[in-house]
Design a protein around this motif. Structure first.
Motif, PDB file in Angstrom:
ATOM      1  N   TRP A   1     -17.857   5.341   2.808  1.00 33.77           N
ATOM      2  CA  TRP A   1     -16.919   5.019   3.884  1.00 33.77           C
ATOM      3  C   TRP A   1     -17.569   4.100   4.910  1.00 33.77           C
ATOM      4  O   TRP A   1     -18.768   4.184   5.162  1.00 33.77           O
ATOM      5  CB  TRP A   1     -16.465   6.286   4.582  1.00 33.77           C
ATOM      6  CG  TRP A   1     -15.666   7.209   3.716  1.00 33.77           C
ATOM      7  CD1 TRP A   1     -16.084   8.382   3.156  1.00 33.77           C
ATOM      8  CD2 TRP A   1     -14.307   7.038   3.323  1.00 33.77           C
ATOM      9  NE1 TRP A   1     -15.062   8.942   2.428  1.00 33.77           N
ATOM     10  CE2 TRP A   1     -13.964   8.149   2.512  1.00 33.77           C
ATOM     11  CE3 TRP A   1     -13.343   6.055   3.562  1.00 33.77           C
ATOM     12  CZ2 TRP A   1     -12.696   8.302   1.953  1.00 33.77           C
ATOM     13  CZ3 TRP A   1     -12.086   6.201   3.004  1.00 33.77           C
ATOM     14  CH2 TRP A   1     -11.774   7.314   2.212  1.00 33.77           C
TER      15      TRP A   1
ATOM     16  N   THR B   1     -13.522   3.075  -0.925  1.00 37.33           N
ATOM     17  CA  THR B   1     -12.952   3.000  -2.267  1.00 37.33           C
ATOM     18  C   THR B   1     -13.379   4.249  -3.021  1.00 37.33           C
ATOM     19  O   THR B   1     -14.205   5.039  -2.543  1.00 37.33           O
ATOM     20  CB  THR B   1     -13.443   1.751  -3.035  1.00 37.33           C
ATOM     21  OG1 THR B   1     -14.829   1.917  -3.357  1.00 37.33           O
ATOM     22  CG2 THR B   1     -13.256   0.490  -2.213  1.00 37.33           C
ATOM     23  N   LEU B   2     -12.818   4.403  -4.203  1.00 37.82           N
ATOM     24  CA  LEU B   2     -13.160   5.561  -5.021  1.00 37.82           C
ATOM     25  C   LEU B   2     -14.629   5.556  -5.432  1.00 37.82           C
ATOM     26  O   LEU B   2     -15.190   6.592  -5.759  1.00 37.82           O
ATOM     27  CB  LEU B   2     -12.284   5.579  -6.282  1.00 37.82           C
ATOM     28  CG  LEU B   2     -10.787   5.835  -6.069  1.00 37.82           C
ATOM     29  CD1 LEU B   2     -10.042   5.647  -7.380  1.00 37.82           C
ATOM     30  CD2 LEU B   2     -10.558   7.233  -5.514  1.00 37.82           C
TER      31      LEU B   2
ATOM     32  N   ASP C   1      -3.542   4.719   0.595  1.00 40.17           N
ATOM     33  CA  ASP C   1      -4.308   4.047  -0.449  1.00 40.17           C
ATOM     34  C   ASP C   1      -3.520   2.847  -0.954  1.00 40.17           C
ATOM     35  O   ASP C   1      -2.412   2.571  -0.476  1.00 40.17           O
ATOM     36  CB  ASP C   1      -4.670   5.009  -1.589  1.00 40.17           C
ATOM     37  CG  ASP C   1      -3.440   5.614  -2.266  1.00 40.17           C
ATOM     38  OD1 ASP C   1      -2.330   5.049  -2.143  1.00 40.17           O
ATOM     39  OD2 ASP C   1      -3.581   6.660  -2.930  1.00 40.17           O
ATOM     40  N   ASP C   2      -4.115   2.121  -1.891  1.00 42.21           N
ATOM     41  CA  ASP C   2      -3.417   0.986  -2.500  1.00 42.21           C
ATOM     42  C   ASP C   2      -3.405   1.182  -4.011  1.00 42.21           C
ATOM     43  O   ASP C   2      -4.018   2.127  -4.524  1.00 42.21           O
ATOM     44  CB  ASP C   2      -4.050  -0.343  -2.076  1.00 42.21           C
ATOM     45  CG  ASP C   2      -5.344  -0.667  -2.812  1.00 42.21           C
ATOM     46  OD1 ASP C   2      -5.875   0.216  -3.525  1.00 42.21           O
ATOM     47  OD2 ASP C   2      -5.839  -1.791  -2.689  1.00 42.21           O
TER      48      ASP C   2
ATOM     49  N   ASP D   1      -8.211   0.742  -5.836  1.00 38.02           N
ATOM     50  CA  ASP D   1      -9.043   1.904  -5.534  1.00 38.02           C
ATOM     51  C   ASP D   1      -9.385   2.014  -4.051  1.00 38.02           C
ATOM     52  O   ASP D   1     -10.256   2.780  -3.666  1.00 38.02           O
ATOM     53  CB  ASP D   1     -10.332   1.879  -6.367  1.00 38.02           C
ATOM     54  CG  ASP D   1     -11.153   0.608  -6.130  1.00 38.02           C
ATOM     55  OD1 ASP D   1     -10.849  -0.133  -5.178  1.00 38.02           O
ATOM     56  OD2 ASP D   1     -12.100   0.364  -6.890  1.00 38.02           O
TER      57      ASP D   1
ATOM     58  N   GLU E   1      -9.003   3.107  -0.163  1.00 35.16           N
ATOM     59  CA  GLU E   1      -8.490   4.284   0.530  1.00 35.16           C
ATOM     60  C   GLU E   1      -8.802   4.176   2.019  1.00 35.16           C
ATOM     61  O   GLU E   1      -9.774   3.537   2.419  1.00 35.16           O
ATOM     62  CB  GLU E   1      -9.130   5.566  -0.021  1.00 35.16           C
ATOM     63  CG  GLU E   1      -8.821   5.841  -1.471  1.00 35.16           C
ATOM     64  CD  GLU E   1      -9.482   7.129  -1.951  1.00 35.16           C
ATOM     65  OE1 GLU E   1      -8.839   7.897  -2.681  1.00 35.16           O
ATOM     66  OE2 GLU E   1     -10.665   7.344  -1.599  1.00 35.16           O
ATOM     67  N   TRP E   2      -7.984   4.840   2.830  1.00 35.19           N
ATOM     68  CA  TRP E   2      -8.198   4.905   4.268  1.00 35.19           C
ATOM     69  C   TRP E   2      -8.104   6.365   4.695  1.00 35.19           C
ATOM     70  O   TRP E   2      -7.226   7.108   4.226  1.00 35.19           O
ATOM     71  CB  TRP E   2      -7.162   4.062   5.006  1.00 35.19           C
ATOM     72  CG  TRP E   2      -7.315   2.588   4.756  1.00 35.19           C
ATOM     73  CD1 TRP E   2      -7.987   1.686   5.533  1.00 35.19           C
ATOM     74  CD2 TRP E   2      -6.803   1.837   3.649  1.00 35.19           C
ATOM     75  NE1 TRP E   2      -7.915   0.432   4.983  1.00 35.19           N
ATOM     76  CE2 TRP E   2      -7.196   0.487   3.818  1.00 35.19           C
ATOM     77  CE3 TRP E   2      -6.036   2.173   2.520  1.00 35.19           C
ATOM     78  CZ2 TRP E   2      -6.871  -0.514   2.923  1.00 35.19           C
ATOM     79  CZ3 TRP E   2      -5.705   1.166   1.617  1.00 35.19           C
ATOM     80  CH2 TRP E   2      -6.119  -0.160   1.826  1.00 35.19           C
TER      81      TRP E   2
ATOM     82  N   VAL F   1      -7.933  11.496   3.415  1.00 37.24           N
ATOM     83  CA  VAL F   1      -7.309  10.239   3.014  1.00 37.24           C
ATOM     84  C   VAL F   1      -5.817  10.292   3.340  1.00 37.24           C
ATOM     85  O   VAL F   1      -5.121  11.224   2.923  1.00 37.24           O
ATOM     86  CB  VAL F   1      -7.514   9.975   1.508  1.00 37.24           C
ATOM     87  CG1 VAL F   1      -6.738   8.723   1.074  1.00 37.24           C
ATOM     88  CG2 VAL F   1      -8.997   9.805   1.192  1.00 37.24           C
TER      89      VAL F   1
ATOM     90  N   GLU G   1     -12.571   3.036   6.125  1.00 37.15           N
ATOM     91  CA  GLU G   1     -12.170   2.314   4.923  1.00 37.15           C
ATOM     92  C   GLU G   1     -13.158   2.621   3.802  1.00 37.15           C
ATOM     93  O   GLU G   1     -14.365   2.700   4.038  1.00 37.15           O
ATOM     94  CB  GLU G   1     -12.182   0.808   5.166  1.00 37.15           C
ATOM     95  CG  GLU G   1     -11.235   0.323   6.250  1.00 37.15           C
ATOM     96  CD  GLU G   1     -11.320  -1.191   6.409  1.00 37.15           C
ATOM     97  OE1 GLU G   1     -10.645  -1.894   5.634  1.00 37.15           O
ATOM     98  OE2 GLU G   1     -12.073  -1.643   7.273  1.00 37.15           O
TER      99      GLU G   1
ATOM    100  N   TRP H   1      -9.940  -4.962   3.836  1.00 38.28           N
ATOM    101  CA  TRP H   1      -9.015  -5.080   2.696  1.00 38.28           C
ATOM    102  C   TRP H   1      -8.129  -6.305   2.821  1.00 38.28           C
ATOM    103  O   TRP H   1      -7.658  -6.592   3.928  1.00 38.28           O
ATOM    104  CB  TRP H   1      -8.155  -3.807   2.664  1.00 38.28           C
ATOM    105  CG  TRP H   1      -7.182  -3.756   1.534  1.00 38.28           C
ATOM    106  CD1 TRP H   1      -7.362  -3.179   0.318  1.00 38.28           C
ATOM    107  CD2 TRP H   1      -5.860  -4.306   1.526  1.00 38.28           C
ATOM    108  NE1 TRP H   1      -6.240  -3.331  -0.444  1.00 38.28           N
ATOM    109  CE2 TRP H   1      -5.302  -4.030   0.269  1.00 38.28           C
ATOM    110  CE3 TRP H   1      -5.089  -5.021   2.446  1.00 38.28           C
ATOM    111  CZ2 TRP H   1      -4.009  -4.421  -0.082  1.00 38.28           C
ATOM    112  CZ3 TRP H   1      -3.814  -5.424   2.105  1.00 38.28           C
ATOM    113  CH2 TRP H   1      -3.285  -5.116   0.839  1.00 38.28           C
TER     114      TRP H   1
ATOM    115  N   LYS I   1       0.849  -1.183   0.000  1.00 42.80           N
ATOM    116  CA  LYS I   1       0.000   0.000   0.000  1.00 42.80           C
ATOM    117  C   LYS I   1       0.892   1.243   0.000  1.00 42.80           C
ATOM    118  O   LYS I   1       2.110   1.146   0.041  1.00 42.80           O
ATOM    119  CB  LYS I   1      -0.925  -0.029   1.219  1.00 42.80           C
ATOM    120  CG  LYS I   1      -1.836  -1.265   1.224  1.00 42.80           C
ATOM    121  CD  LYS I   1      -2.803  -1.269   2.388  1.00 42.80           C
ATOM    122  CE  LYS I   1      -2.146  -1.492   3.722  1.00 42.80           C
ATOM    123  NZ  LYS I   1      -1.445  -2.792   3.814  1.00 42.80           N
TER     124      LYS I   1
END
Length: 219
Positions: free
Chosen positions: A101, A96-97, A75-76, A79, A81-82, A72, A94, A155, A56
């Motif tokens: 959340w 994603t795009l 991310d990884d 897509d 995100e944290w 944010v 947690e 994740w 990540k």
């Protein structure tokens, strides 16, 4: 189980990456709005030249911005995100795009330890990976390690666990099916084991049934 609070980041990083190579880089006062544990992570990790994140990506502190109430910080390559929210800086979210959340079961201090241990396993000089391991073989693979009682995250999929021992860390998750709906394959797990010393992985060679498991050596 191992209590996550018993794992201290400075000691964990030194165990896996050696003694610090440089003085800690202190963040500017402009970044005082970031949660203290996150500031401490960046200041601590700055002492090593080798990147401590490979799976990540931790965003540079100066690149963290507030958008729609969330900031944010990691991310990884996909897509995921944290983020944290300024009004609850020790909560981790947690997302994603493309989705909303969800609050993580771990607080930020625990999350950062979990993430550092996870990344250490993949940064290790010696690594083994075993795919589709039958459940009855798991005790043998995990014999030198004890599970860490992390709250857990989603994740890359729910159900992942982490184990550690002297110079060893194992990341274990459910084997995913190869076809739709791509859920977990009951009765099987995928395991990646990292070590600071290749000899610590030699016990795996004494598990004859591993010959029939998809296994490999890295490092």
């Amino acid at each position: 189980m191992i209590d996550p609070k018993s794992i201290k980041l400075p000691g964990l990083l030194q165990d896996w990456y050696g003694s610090p190579e440089a003085p800690s880089s202190h963040l500017s006062n402009d970044l005082a709005w970031l949660p203290e544990p996150l500031r401490e992570w960046h200041e601590l990790s700055s002492q090593w030249a080798k990147p401590l994140m490979t799976v990540k990506r931790m965003l540079p502190p100066e690149s963290i911005t507030l958008q729609d109430g969330k900031a944010v910080f990691m991310d990884d390559p996909g897509d995921a995100e944290w983020a944290f929210a300024p009004d609850s800086p020790l909560d981790v979210y947690e997302g994603t795009l493309y989705e909303g959340w969800e609050k993580c079961a771990e607080s930020l201090p625990e999350f950062l330890v979990h993430n550092a241990l996870f990344e250490a396993g993949y940064n290790a000089t010696s690594r083994r990976y075993c795919y589709e391991v039958p459940e009855d073989l798991l005790p043998q693979l995990l014999t030198p390690m004890t599970e860490v009682a992390f709250g857990g995250w989603r994740w890359p999929s729910p159900g992942h666990r982490i184990f550690m021992g002297e110079g060893l860390v194992a990341n274990m998750g459910p084997t995913q099916e190869d076809s739709a709906p791509f859920g977990g394959k009951p009765g099987y797990a995928d395991i990646q084991i990292g070590s600071t010393d290749p000899t610590l992985l030699s016990y795996l060679d004494d598990i004859p049934d591993l010959n029939s498991v998809k296994a490999g050596l890295l490092g």
